[in-house]
Scaffold this motif. Structure first.
Motif, PDB file in Angstrom:
ATOM      1  N   LEU A 280       0.813  -1.214   0.000  1.00 28.54           N
ATOM      2  CA  LEU A 280       0.000   0.000   0.000  1.00 28.54           C
ATOM      3  C   LEU A 280       0.850   1.269   0.000  1.00 28.54           C
ATOM      4  O   LEU A 280       0.451   2.292  -0.542  1.00 28.54           O
ATOM      5  CB  LEU A 280      -0.926   0.003   1.223  1.00 28.54           C
ATOM      6  N   ASN A 281       2.018   1.217   0.621  1.00 30.75           N
ATOM      7  CA  ASN A 281       2.842   2.413   0.788  1.00 30.75           C
ATOM      8  C   ASN A 281       4.097   2.415  -0.090  1.00 30.75           C
ATOM      9  O   ASN A 281       5.003   3.216   0.117  1.00 30.75           O
ATOM     10  CB  ASN A 281       3.262   2.544   2.260  1.00 30.75           C
ATOM     11  N   GLN A 282       4.124   1.499  -1.054  1.00 27.10           N
ATOM     12  CA  GLN A 282       5.331   1.345  -1.867  1.00 27.10           C
ATOM     13  C   GLN A 282       5.742   2.642  -2.560  1.00 27.10           C
ATOM     14  O   GLN A 282       6.918   2.939  -2.711  1.00 27.10           O
ATOM     15  CB  GLN A 282       5.118   0.248  -2.912  1.00 27.10           C
ATOM     16  N   MET A 283       4.743   3.453  -2.979  1.00 28.35           N
ATOM     17  CA  MET A 283       5.063   4.696  -3.689  1.00 28.35           C
ATOM     18  C   MET A 283       5.794   5.690  -2.795  1.00 28.35           C
ATOM     19  O   MET A 283       6.539   6.546  -3.279  1.00 28.35           O
ATOM     20  CB  MET A 283       3.788   5.340  -4.233  1.00 28.35           C
ATOM     21  N   LEU A 284       5.614   5.576  -1.463  1.00 28.52           N
ATOM     22  CA  LEU A 284       6.323   6.485  -0.560  1.00 28.52           C
ATOM     23  C   LEU A 284       7.834   6.250  -0.648  1.00 28.52           C
ATOM     24  O   LEU A 284       8.616   7.195  -0.541  1.00 28.52           O
ATOM     25  CB  LEU A 284       5.840   6.282   0.881  1.00 28.52           C
ATOM     26  N   VAL A 285       8.218   4.990  -0.829  1.00 30.44           N
ATOM     27  CA  VAL A 285       9.643   4.672  -1.006  1.00 30.44           C
ATOM     28  C   VAL A 285      10.169   5.365  -2.258  1.00 30.44           C
ATOM     29  O   VAL A 285      11.273   5.927  -2.268  1.00 30.44           O
ATOM     30  CB  VAL A 285       9.852   3.148  -1.117  1.00 30.44           C
ATOM     31  N   HIS A 286       9.357   5.324  -3.298  1.00 30.39           N
ATOM     32  CA  HIS A 286       9.717   5.986  -4.565  1.00 30.39           C
ATOM     33  C   HIS A 286       9.943   7.485  -4.336  1.00 30.39           C
ATOM     34  O   HIS A 286      10.932   8.059  -4.801  1.00 30.39           O
ATOM     35  CB  HIS A 286       8.586   5.753  -5.568  1.00 30.39           C
ATOM     36  N   TYR A 287       9.046   8.128  -3.581  1.00 27.86           N
ATOM     37  CA  TYR A 287       9.161   9.565  -3.346  1.00 27.86           C
ATOM     38  C   TYR A 287      10.391   9.901  -2.490  1.00 27.86           C
ATOM     39  O   TYR A 287      11.141  10.828  -2.818  1.00 27.86           O
ATOM     40  CB  TYR A 287       7.890  10.100  -2.675  1.00 27.86           C
ATOM     41  N   ILE A 288      10.604   9.161  -1.406  1.00 28.98           N
ATOM     42  CA  ILE A 288      11.716   9.489  -0.517  1.00 28.98           C
ATOM     43  C   ILE A 288      13.053   9.168  -1.179  1.00 28.98           C
ATOM     44  O   ILE A 288      14.041   9.885  -1.003  1.00 28.98           O
ATOM     45  CB  ILE A 288      11.581   8.759   0.845  1.00 28.98           C
ATOM     46  N   GLN A 289      13.087   8.078  -1.979  1.00 29.45           N
ATOM     47  CA  GLN A 289      14.323   7.724  -2.676  1.00 29.45           C
ATOM     48  C   GLN A 289      14.719   8.818  -3.657  1.00 29.45           C
ATOM     49  O   GLN A 289      15.891   9.204  -3.735  1.00 29.45           O
ATOM     50  CB  GLN A 289      14.123   6.382  -3.411  1.00 29.45           C
ATOM     51  N   ASN A 290      13.754   9.318  -4.398  1.00 29.65           N
ATOM     52  CA  ASN A 290      14.045  10.399  -5.338  1.00 29.65           C
ATOM     53  C   ASN A 290      14.437  11.680  -4.601  1.00 29.65           C
ATOM     54  O   ASN A 290      15.297  12.435  -5.064  1.00 29.65           O
ATOM     55  CB  ASN A 290      12.838  10.665  -6.243  1.00 29.65           C
ATOM     56  N   ALA A 291      13.785  11.938  -3.472  1.00 29.22           N
ATOM     57  CA  ALA A 291      14.116  13.134  -2.700  1.00 29.22           C
ATOM     58  C   ALA A 291      15.548  13.069  -2.179  1.00 29.22           C
ATOM     59  O   ALA A 291      16.278  14.071  -2.187  1.00 29.22           O
ATOM     60  CB  ALA A 291      13.132  13.292  -1.540  1.00 29.22           C
ATOM     61  N   LEU A 292      15.982  11.887  -1.723  1.00 26.80           N
ATOM     62  CA  LEU A 292      17.370  11.714  -1.256  1.00 26.80           C
ATOM     63  C   LEU A 292      18.357  11.917  -2.406  1.00 26.80           C
ATOM     64  O   LEU A 292      19.388  12.587  -2.248  1.00 26.80           O
ATOM     65  CB  LEU A 292      17.548  10.319  -0.645  1.00 26.80           C
ATOM     66  N   ARG A 293      18.044  11.319  -3.538  1.00 26.51           N
ATOM     67  CA  ARG A 293      18.924  11.480  -4.714  1.00 26.51           C
ATOM     68  C   ARG A 293      19.017  12.944  -5.123  1.00 26.51           C
ATOM     69  O   ARG A 293      20.095  13.447  -5.437  1.00 26.51           O
ATOM     70  CB  ARG A 293      18.408  10.642  -5.882  1.00 26.51           C
ATOM     71  N   ALA A 294      17.867  13.624  -5.139  1.00 26.42           N
ATOM     72  CA  ALA A 294      17.841  15.019  -5.560  1.00 26.42           C
ATOM     73  C   ALA A 294      18.671  15.892  -4.625  1.00 26.42           C
ATOM     74  O   ALA A 294      19.417  16.777  -5.064  1.00 26.42           O
ATOM     75  CB  ALA A 294      16.396  15.515  -5.605  1.00 26.42           C
ATOM     76  N   ASN A 295      18.568  15.633  -3.315  1.00 25.65           N
ATOM     77  CA  ASN A 295      19.238  16.495  -2.337  1.00 25.65           C
ATOM     78  C   ASN A 295      20.712  16.179  -2.140  1.00 25.65           C
ATOM     79  O   ASN A 295      21.501  17.092  -1.873  1.00 25.65           O
ATOM     80  CB  ASN A 295      18.507  16.402  -0.996  1.00 25.65           C
ATOM     81  N   TYR A 296      21.098  14.907  -2.290  1.00 29.24           N
ATOM     82  CA  TYR A 296      22.461  14.541  -1.903  1.00 29.24           C
ATOM     83  C   TYR A 296      23.320  13.961  -3.019  1.00 29.24           C
ATOM     84  O   TYR A 296      24.534  13.829  -2.844  1.00 29.24           O
ATOM     85  CB  TYR A 296      22.400  13.568  -0.729  1.00 29.24           C
ATOM     86  N   LEU A 297      22.705  13.651  -4.167  1.00 28.42           N
ATOM     87  CA  LEU A 297      23.504  13.138  -5.287  1.00 28.42           C
ATOM     88  C   LEU A 297      23.504  14.076  -6.487  1.00 28.42           C
ATOM     89  O   LEU A 297      24.465  14.084  -7.251  1.00 28.42           O
ATOM     90  CB  LEU A 297      22.986  11.754  -5.723  1.00 28.42           C
ATOM     91  N   MET A 298      22.447  14.843  -6.648  1.00 29.66           N
ATOM     92  CA  MET A 298      22.319  15.722  -7.807  1.00 29.66           C
ATOM     93  C   MET A 298      22.722  17.137  -7.422  1.00 29.66           C
ATOM     94  O   MET A 298      22.104  17.755  -6.556  1.00 29.66           O
ATOM     95  CB  MET A 298      20.877  15.719  -8.337  1.00 29.66           C
ATOM     96  N   ALA A 299      23.776  17.632  -8.040  1.00 21.20           N
ATOM     97  CA  ALA A 299      24.322  18.939  -7.666  1.00 21.20           C
ATOM     98  C   ALA A 299      23.841  20.029  -8.623  1.00 21.20           C
ATOM     99  O   ALA A 299      23.934  19.883  -9.849  1.00 21.20           O
ATOM    100  CB  ALA A 299      25.842  18.885  -7.672  1.00 21.20           C
ATOM    101  N   LYS A 300      23.352  21.093  -8.033  1.00 21.80           N
ATOM    102  CA  LYS A 300      22.940  22.251  -8.827  1.00 21.80           C
ATOM    103  C   LYS A 300      24.147  22.828  -9.551  1.00 21.80           C
ATOM    104  O   LYS A 300      25.260  22.868  -9.021  1.00 21.80           O
ATOM    105  CB  LYS A 300      22.325  23.300  -7.895  1.00 21.80           C
ATOM    106  N   ASP A 301      23.918  23.278 -10.784  1.00 21.96           N
ATOM    107  CA  ASP A 301      24.947  23.850 -11.658  1.00 21.96           C
ATOM    108  C   ASP A 301      25.973  22.816 -12.107  1.00 21.96           C
ATOM    109  O   ASP A 301      26.998  23.167 -12.699  1.00 21.96           O
ATOM    110  CB  ASP A 301      25.645  25.042 -11.009  1.00 21.96           C
ATOM    111  N   VAL A 302      25.714  21.550 -11.806  1.00 20.51           N
ATOM    112  CA  VAL A 302      26.566  20.471 -12.320  1.00 20.51           C
ATOM    113  C   VAL A 302      25.698  19.578 -13.200  1.00 20.51           C
ATOM    114  O   VAL A 302      25.855  19.540 -14.413  1.00 20.51           O
ATOM    115  CB  VAL A 302      27.218  19.658 -11.184  1.00 20.51           C
ATOM    116  N   GLU A 303      24.789  18.833 -12.558  1.00 21.70           N
ATOM    117  CA  GLU A 303      23.855  18.006 -13.336  1.00 21.70           C
ATOM    118  C   GLU A 303      22.703  18.817 -13.931  1.00 21.70           C
ATOM    119  O   GLU A 303      22.105  18.403 -14.921  1.00 21.70           O
ATOM    120  CB  GLU A 303      23.258  16.898 -12.460  1.00 21.70           C
ATOM    121  N   TYR A 304      22.421  19.942 -13.316  1.00 16.06           N
ATOM    122  CA  TYR A 304      21.310  20.752 -13.801  1.00 16.06           C
ATOM    123  C   TYR A 304      21.522  22.200 -13.382  1.00 16.06           C
ATOM    124  O   TYR A 304      22.346  22.502 -12.518  1.00 16.06           O
ATOM    125  CB  TYR A 304      19.975  20.241 -13.228  1.00 16.06           C
TER     126      TYR A 304
END
Length: 773
Positions: A280-304
């Motif tokens: 039932l809550n599987q999509m929450l994993v999808h949201y938090i995983q993307n949020a972690l990637r966005a905040n800690y793996l994807m660098a502004k002015d580098v990847e985007y």
């Protein structure tokens, strides 16, 4: 081609149509003598002749004669010779201009019957559902008598019901519903869910309204945005609270990130759930995983980078921005939440097309209207349709009076009310045409104060539109209607109305096109009836406020000061109307220019989509996609020489990286492609072939549709902002063309990447599922 040559071609075409019409008229006696059974048998006979190689032109005289005689027997109306001529021109794919009351609806029966005999479907397109239903029932009796099926396409119908209507030999429909059905058909995931057949032949009733007036605004299907905004924002807030090595861990070897046990508990508490990892809550994993990637793996002015257009990806090899490209699978929305640039929400453009480009998809298109000659050049240039004026069955004796000119609207409204009162006392029926509900109600109030009973017809009061208009020709009838109200419904004079002068048409002000004025005038004087028309103009009318030139405004000032004549102001009125027509034409041309660019891309996408939907096997599609993706990845590796990253990518696809020796050779590239194909096939080998084909189709179509929707939506936004570039002395349409093709190429690459990634994910999951069994 010289203009004289064009007129010469038109004259020859018209004379040929007259000869064809004479052939039909010559068969009148022969077909009148047939029994009902013999007349009904003509349909099968004509179909047989077509199957044996005769053309529609060969069978035209018999088909028209049969439809003409059937009309007399079924509805008691027998097409006049001028209607037969109009029908021939409609069959030829042109526009027949026929005055109001000359029987356009009956005229269409003959070419529609003829073209329906091919069995490919013939459409009669009207401007509203009332007319579609009325004519499907009224004229449908003729077709059914001749053993053809008749359908009516309505907005309220289900897909299955719509499919049944379009499967008929002849289908009545509105232009908007037909266009939306086309767009929706190109969004289905199963070919059986389509409702339309290929677009073959159509007759457009009120063609100028559909092809000119409505063509400034494209058909757009909108839908919910791609993201559930609050959960992306909520996940972003949770991610920002997480502490590295305590709540999450980063693996630099494969550039991945994962929550720790403590982080999972923190996230579950924040989301208010007991277990994030249940179904039932599987999509929450999808949201938090993307949020972690966005905040800690994807660098502004580098990847985007963050720009006015939102998040724009950066090419890691060239450093160039890649407009139109987006991170997939929700990562892009997670970055938007991180940067607080606003996540697309509410609605977005899912599909769009202009009427110009939609109706040009028909094999043959024709139209009829009472007013088209003034737009003849546009019809020819845009639709390759010539406009032919069909003679009236009886001479038009309506008197069109010169405009009455006033300084202010208040003076004008009082003058109209005075004229209505004079005519009402005389008993002569009056139709007052207005541009808007506001004017409609203002005039109604003035007339009511004079104790004159009247009918009001506008958008607020349209339940009995056709009935109100049909009764407008009765003695002492006073009707105040918006200018397009009742179009398609004849106003027949009541007993004694002709002796009083017929229907009087008063226009509350000039429209932005003379053609619309002529439509209103044409409500009076049908079939040789008496009548008269007059328009009223004041210097504060919208036409002058919006379209008068500075020179015209100076003349208006002199008129207001009592220094110019009414005759001079009529000239200014005509001149201002011509300017409005020109500006609107330019707008339609611009709309078409932009959509022509997108039309090429739309054709590519829809063609590929249909090819996949209709394919019995997806083997070639999958092989081509994997070949292209592995080739692109290998090419990327040869530039970056990042062996670790490339090996990681191979492993993600489930490819044995032992075949990779960092040789950077074409031989190694071929071996990798072969290994990728083997890995994919191995994972899918136990799946039922039919199921595998279906899953591969769905996987590709989902990737294509998501990317296409994003592209169409982005291009819609770009179209609105691109005009600002004219300030930099750049041509907006050329800028739009250049950027559109760049974005489209990026979109195609994105589709390939996402599809291949999803295919290998499915392959691995399938293989793992069988291993567990």
């Amino acid at each position: 081609m010289h203009i004289e040559d064009l007129f010469s071609i038109e004259r020859r075409h018209y004379h040929r149509a007259e000869k064809d019409a004479q052939k039909v008229l010559a068969l009148e006696g022969e077909y009148a003598s047939k029994t009902d059974e013999e007349l009904q048998a003509v349909t099968a006979s004509l179909k047989t002749r077509l199957q044996k190689g005769e053309s529609l032109q060969d069978i035209l005289p018999d088909a028209f004669a049969a439809a003409r005689e059937a009309s007399r027997r079924v509805i008691g109306e027998f097409p006049f010779p001028v209607q037969v001529l109009g029908g021939v021109l409609l069959h030829d794919g042109d526009i027949a201009e026929m005055k109001t009351g000359e029987g356009k609806t009956l005229t269409a029966v003959m070419p529609i019957y003829l073209n329906a005999l091919e069995g490919k479907g013939a459409h009669v397109v009207t401007v509203n559902e009332y007319l579609a239903q009325r004519d499907a029932e009224w004229m449908g009796g003729i077709y059914r008598f001749l053993c053809l099926s008749v359908g009516c396409n309505l907005h309220s119908l289900t897909r299955n019901e719509k499919r049944q209507q379009f499967a008929c030999d002849i289908t009545y429909t509105t232009n908007s519903e037909l266009g939306f059905d086309y767009l929706r058909d190109n969004m289905v995931m199963d070919v059986r869910n389509r409702v339309l057949r290929p677009l073959h032949y159509a007759v457009l009733d009120e063609a100028d309204s559909i092809l000119i007036d409505e063509s400034r605004t494209p058909l757009i299907i909108s839908g919910a945005g791609p993201a559930a905004d609050h959960r992306y924002l909520q996940a972003d807030r949770i991610a920002k609270m997480c502490i590295r090595d305590k709540d999450y861990e980063i693996s630099r070897s494969d550039n991945s990130i994962a929550l720790t046990e403590e982080g999972i508990r923190k996230a579950e508490k924040a989301f208010g759930v007991e277990n994030m990892y249940n179904g039932l809550n599987q999509m929450l994993v999808h949201y938090i995983q993307n949020a972690l990637r966005a905040n800690y793996l994807m660098a502004k002015d580098v990847e985007y980078v963050v720009s006015d257009d939102g998040i724009v990806l950066v090419d890691q090899f060239t450093g160039r921005k890649m407009p139109g490209r987006e991170f997939s699978d929700g990562l892009h929305q997670a970055i938007q939440a991180k940067e607080n640039v606003g996540i697309k929400q509410e609605t977005q453009t899912l599909a769009s097309i202009t009427y110009q480009n939609f109706f040009r998809l028909y094999d043959k298109l024709s139209g009829m209207t009472g007013t088209a000659k003034t737009e003849e050049e546009e019809f020819l240039n845009t639709y390759n349709m010539r406009v032919y004026e069909i003679p009236t069955n009886r001479p038009v004796i309506r008197v069109d009076e010169p405009d009455a000119v006033f300084k202010t609207r208040q003076e004008k409204y009082e003058a109209i009310a005075d004229e209505v009162e004079r005519l009402y006392k005389k008993g002569q029926p009056v139709l007052v045409g207005t541009l808007s509900v506001g004017i409609n109600e203002a005039l109604s109030e003035r007339i009511a104060k004079r104790g004159i009973p009247h009918q009001v017809l506008n958008a607020k009061n349209d339940a009995d539109e056709a009935g109100i208009i049909a009764r407008a020709g009765q003695v002492k009838a006073v009707t105040i209607a918006t200018n397009m109200a009742g179009r398609g419904t004849d106003i027949r004079l009541g007993e004694g109305a002709a002796e009083l002068g017929g229907l009087a048409v008063l226009g509350s002000e000039r429209h932005e096109a003379k053609r619309i004025d002529n439509q209103l005038r044409g409500r009076s004087g049908r079939q040789g009836d008496p009548g008269f028309s007059r328009f009223y103009a004041s210097m504060d009318d919208d036409l002058f406020e919006e379209f008068a030139t500075e020179e015209s405004k100076e003349v208006i000032e002199r008129y207001l000061a009592g220094k110019e004549s009414d005759k001079k102001m009529r000239v200014i009125t005509d001149r201002t109307q011509v300017r409005a027509e020109g500006l609107h034409y330019d707008m339609r041309v611009r709309t078409l220019e932009y959509d022509n660019i997108l039309m090429d891309q739309r054709h590519t996408v829809y063609e590929q989509r249909n090819k996949v939907l209709e394919a019995e096997s997806t083997d070639e599609l999958v092989e081509n996609l994997i070949f292209s993706e592995i080739s692109a990845l290998y090419e990327e590796y040869t530039h970056t020489k990042d062996e670790a990253l490339f090996r990681h990518t191979l492993r993600e696809f489930g490819i044995d990286d032992s075949v990779f020796h960092a040789e950077r050779s074409s031989k190694e590239q071929k071996e990798l492609i072969r290994a990728a194909l083997d890995a994919y096939r191995t994972g899918m080998q136990d799946m039922d072939p039919a199921m595998r084909t279906e899953q591969e189709k769905i996987t590709f179509l989902i990737s294509l549709d998501r990317a296409w929707v994003r592209h169409v939506d982005a291009m819609e936004h770009l179209k609105h902002s691109i005009r600002l570039r004219s300030y930099a002395h750049k041509k907006p349409v050329e800028e739009y063309r250049h950027e559109s093709y760049e974005r489209f190429d990026a979109m195609l690459e994105n589709i390939r990447q996402n599809t291949v990634a999803a295919l290998f994910r499915m392959s691995r999951e399938t293989e793992e599922g069988h291993d567990e069994e």
